[in-house]
Design an enzyme around this catalytic site. Sequence first.
Site, PDB file in Angstrom:
ATOM      1  N   HIS A 195       0.821  -1.214   0.000  1.00 33.38           N
ATOM      2  CA  HIS A 195       0.000   0.000   0.000  1.00 33.38           C
ATOM      3  C   HIS A 195       0.855   1.264   0.000  1.00 33.38           C
ATOM      4  CE1 HIS A 195      -4.121   1.031  -0.135  1.00 33.38           C
ATOM      5  NE2 HIS A 195      -4.353   1.290   1.138  1.00 33.38           N
ATOM      6  N   ASN A 221      -6.604   6.499   4.127  1.00 30.13           N
ATOM      7  CA  ASN A 221      -8.028   6.809   4.002  1.00 30.13           C
ATOM      8  C   ASN A 221      -8.366   8.271   4.251  1.00 30.13           C
ATOM      9  OD1 ASN A 221      -8.128   4.084   3.599  1.00 30.13           O
ATOM     10  ND2 ASN A 221      -9.401   3.624   5.371  1.00 30.13           N
ATOM     11  N   ASP A 273      -0.462   2.771  -5.179  1.00 32.20           N
ATOM     12  CA  ASP A 273      -0.495   1.347  -5.486  1.00 32.20           C
ATOM     13  C   ASP A 273      -1.758   1.028  -6.274  1.00 32.20           C
ATOM     14  OD1 ASP A 273      -1.770   1.935  -2.806  1.00 32.20           O
ATOM     15  OD2 ASP A 273      -2.472  -0.107  -3.094  1.00 32.20           O
ATOM     16  N   ASN A 276      -8.630   3.561  -1.730  1.00 28.58           N
ATOM     17  CA  ASN A 276      -9.180   4.419  -0.683  1.00 28.58           C
ATOM     18  C   ASN A 276      -8.516   5.790  -0.574  1.00 28.58           C
ATOM     19  OD1 ASN A 276     -11.271   2.729   0.133  1.00 28.58           O
ATOM     20  ND2 ASN A 276      -9.908   1.558   1.463  1.00 28.58           N
TER      21      ASN A 276
END
Length: 194
Positions: free
Chosen positions: A22, A70, A95, A116
């Site tokens: 991520h 997020n 990513d 996200n």
Amino acid sequence: MADLRLIVGLGNPGAEHLRTRHNAGYWFVDALARREGARLGIDSKLRGEIARITIEGRSVWLLKPITFMNASGDSVGAALRYWKIAPEEMLVAHDDLDLPAGAARLKFDGGHGGQNGLRDLFSKVGDGKFHRLRLGIGHPGDKDRVLGWVLGKPSSLDEASIVDAVGRSLDVLPLAVKGEFNEAMKRLHTNRDT
């Protein structure tokens, strides 16, 4: 096409997230800062690590939000407002599950694809009219395994492939910075992708 004035790498702060899939966007900005001899430092009002570099004679800001993936839009939105940069002058490295590990793609505009960090950016910036660098991390094959996959560390082979994609992306970045985004895209996409 507008010159790039801000390059953002999406990821999660903290040592435990450092080498996770991520954080591929962070990997890109870290590699760019190293290549340019810049040192990223915390800016509390922008809620991120920042540095200023010069590429092709143009001043470019680097930003790594430290808000967690997020809530990336909080940091990015603040930076755009503070530096008076339009979203079209921004490149966001992130990513991408839909690309194999080692693939890299440049694009402008489009949806968030379930990512996200991008989803939050859309909610804070207003739309997707900005440049993206999609760094492939592969897909675990089962959607129930996605969370553990993105927050997990890649195999040494996949990590090497992602690092290679970061390097190929850095090689075409000067073209993108000076507004030759289509040429940068063409060169990156015709390079060897896994």
